[in-house]
Design an enzyme around this catalytic site. Structure first.
Site, short mmCIF file in Angstrom:
data_model
loop_
_atom_site.label_atom_id
_atom_site.label_comp_id
_atom_site.label_asym_id
_atom_site.label_seq_id
_atom_site.Cartn_x
_atom_site.Cartn_y
_atom_site.Cartn_z
N ASP A 87 0.84 -1.20 0.00
CA ASP A 87 0.00 0.00 0.00
C ASP A 87 0.87 1.25 0.00
O ASP A 87 2.04 1.24 0.41
CB ASP A 87 -0.94 0.00 1.20
CG ASP A 87 -0.22 -0.01 2.54
OD1 ASP A 87 0.76 -0.76 2.68
OD2 ASP A 87 -0.64 0.74 3.45
N GLU A 152 0.11 -0.89 5.95
CA GLU A 152 1.21 -0.29 6.70
C GLU A 152 1.08 1.22 6.76
O GLU A 152 1.40 1.84 7.79
CB GLU A 152 2.55 -0.67 6.07
CG GLU A 152 3.75 -0.47 6.98
CD GLU A 152 4.34 0.93 6.94
OE1 GLU A 152 5.16 1.26 7.82
OE2 GLU A 152 3.98 1.71 6.04
N GLU A 153 0.62 1.84 5.67
CA GLU A 153 0.50 3.29 5.63
C GLU A 153 -0.80 3.78 6.26
O GLU A 153 -1.03 4.99 6.34
CB GLU A 153 0.57 3.78 4.17
CG GLU A 153 1.86 3.45 3.45
CD GLU A 153 3.06 4.25 3.93
OE1 GLU A 153 2.93 4.95 4.96
OE2 GLU A 153 4.12 4.16 3.30
N GLU A 181 12.00 -1.64 4.19
CA GLU A 181 11.73 -0.20 4.25
C GLU A 181 12.92 0.59 3.70
O GLU A 181 14.07 0.12 3.79
CB GLU A 181 11.43 0.22 5.68
CG GLU A 181 10.10 -0.25 6.22
CD GLU A 181 8.92 0.49 5.65
OE1 GLU A 181 9.11 1.45 4.87
OE2 GLU A 181 7.78 0.11 5.97
N HIS A 370 6.86 9.66 0.19
CA HIS A 370 5.66 10.45 0.49
C HIS A 370 5.67 11.82 -0.19
O HIS A 370 4.76 12.62 0.06
CB HIS A 370 5.46 10.63 2.00
CG HIS A 370 5.18 9.35 2.72
ND1 HIS A 370 4.59 9.30 3.98
CD2 HIS A 370 5.40 8.05 2.39
CE1 HIS A 370 4.47 8.05 4.36
NE2 HIS A 370 4.97 7.26 3.41
#
Length: 402
Positions: A87, A152-153, A181, A370
């Site tokens: 995600d 996860e997000e 990550e 992001h």
């Protein structure tokens, strides 16, 4: 600009190619909690390589249902787990992007798209590494498993924490885990995460008495009280740090009295704070320390209450040892430099995995995660694939010799 690009069929992709796989995953609009085709694509590719694949969906009242993926090849120990999430965060202002957010365009050695570095690029590279390793070592001892969540997000309620429980109840046992990550600040040789700080959020509410500013003797201003309490929280450091952790830090994040007028003394004042804490504390001991400081500062004059949000983010450390050294050596062999061991940054799903097996985090460079025009260097995808494949080879060889 069109944000969506049709994701290719699994038949069109060689999962041993991390660049093509990253492009394909980026083209899946898997914004939390939407699966977006990403897990379906991974499932099809892994099944083609001989993995047994499961896609459990987990639910919780008040949260969206989330699809997850568990896959394993091999039936013997040790079980090496590769973990990650498919995600991504929302695109934000799409007009600000210079390339389609779900296009996967490659320009000047950079692959662009939401999730390119956090963490579809890392996930694709590790899948490619596992596929290459098993193709070259079809009779290799042990097993490789994938734990991939779609949450996860988001709230992280129906994702890795429940996927781990689900696997454990089915009799799955894990020996070590690599979580992909984006740990590197600037270059692929920079950093491995061997732990994470915990996170605790609290709110202080000071009660006063509303009144006219011209008649302060008839009111009680809570702003004076909250300033006094917040100063007490900030006056003395919580600790000086430990061997592998920085000092815990408390940050005020909001301060509000909800007062629209300038001639009214408000009835109450609220402040929210967040603490990122090291392995000297647990949420309970930290909450007790905060409460002690507030009580001392308040004395008998400030009327207040403090509450803490539930947290599943607890500080943990994977102590340096043979497994950590294997990861360090794999990075050094491929990049020419030994990476630093770090526990900095926010939280990750490693906080759940650590309860089942030792976990280390390592992935691509995370400078654009992001952000608008999120991207990952093609060279970094190739490097992460080589590093992970080398690690798998070293890991299973060592286990076999033992």
């Amino acid at each position: 600009m069109t944000s969506l690009t049709t994701a290719p069929s699994a038949l069109d992709i060689d999962p041993a190619d991390p660049v093509a796989l990253t492009q394909a995953l980026v083209r899946c609009p898997s914004v939390t909690p939407t699966e977006g085709g990403a897990l379906a694509l991974i499932a099809a590719l892994l099944e083609r390589e001989g993995y047994a694949v499961h896609r459990p969906v987990f639910s919780e009242p008040g949260t969206p249902d989330v699809e997850n993926l568990y896959a394993r090849i091999g039936s013997e120990a040790p079980v090496f787990v590769i973990a990650g999430h498919s995600d991504v965060v929302p695109v934000g202002d799409e007009a600000a992007w210079t390339r389609a957010p779900f296009g996967g365009a490659i320009e000047d050695g950079q692959l662009y798209g939401r999730g390119a570095c956090d963490m579809k690029g890392g996930l694709a590279s590790m899948i490619a590494a596992a596929v290459r390793y098993r193709r070259e070592n079809p009779q290799a001892p042990g097993s490789i498993a994938f734990l991939i969540t779609g949450d996860e997000e988001g709230p992280a309620v129906n994702g890795t924490v429940k996927l781990l429980q689900w696997a454990h109840e089915r009799g799955e046992r894990f020996d070590h885990c690599l979580l992909g990550e984006p740990t590197n600040p600037a270059a692929m040789s920079d950093m491995i995460k061997i732990g994470r700080r915990g996170s605790l959020t609290g709110q202080v509410t000071v009660h006063g008495k509303q009144g006219h500013v011209g008649y302060p003797h008839l009111a009680e201003n809570p702003i004076r009280g909250i300033v006094r309490l917040l100063a007490a929280l900030d006056a003395t450091p919580l600790d000086a740090g430990t061997a592998h952790f920085d000092a815990s830090n408390l940050e005020m994040t909001t301060l509000d009295v909800g007062n629209p007028a300038s001639n009214i003394i408000p009835a109450q004042a609220k402040a929210v704070f967040n603490i990122r804490f090291n392995d000297l504390w647990t949420p309970d001991t930290l909450a007790a320390e905060i409460d002690r400081r507030l009580r001392e500062a308040a004395g008998n004059t400030v009327r207040y209450e403090v509450t803490f949000q539930p947290t599943n983010a607890v500080a943990f450390l994977t102590k340096p040892g043979p497994f950590v050294e294997m990861v360090v050596n794999a990075v050094a062999a491929e990049t020419g430099k030994r990476p630093a061991l770090s526990t900095t940054g926010g939280t990750s799903d490693a906080r759940f995995i650590k309860s089942y097996c030792p976990v280390v985090e390592y992935g691509v460079v995370g400078k654009t995660m992001h952000q608008v025009d999120e991207c990952v260097a093609v060279a970094d995808l190739d490097a992460l694939t080589r590093i992970t494949q080398r690690l798998l080879g070293t890991y299973f060889a060592a286990q076999h010799q033992a």
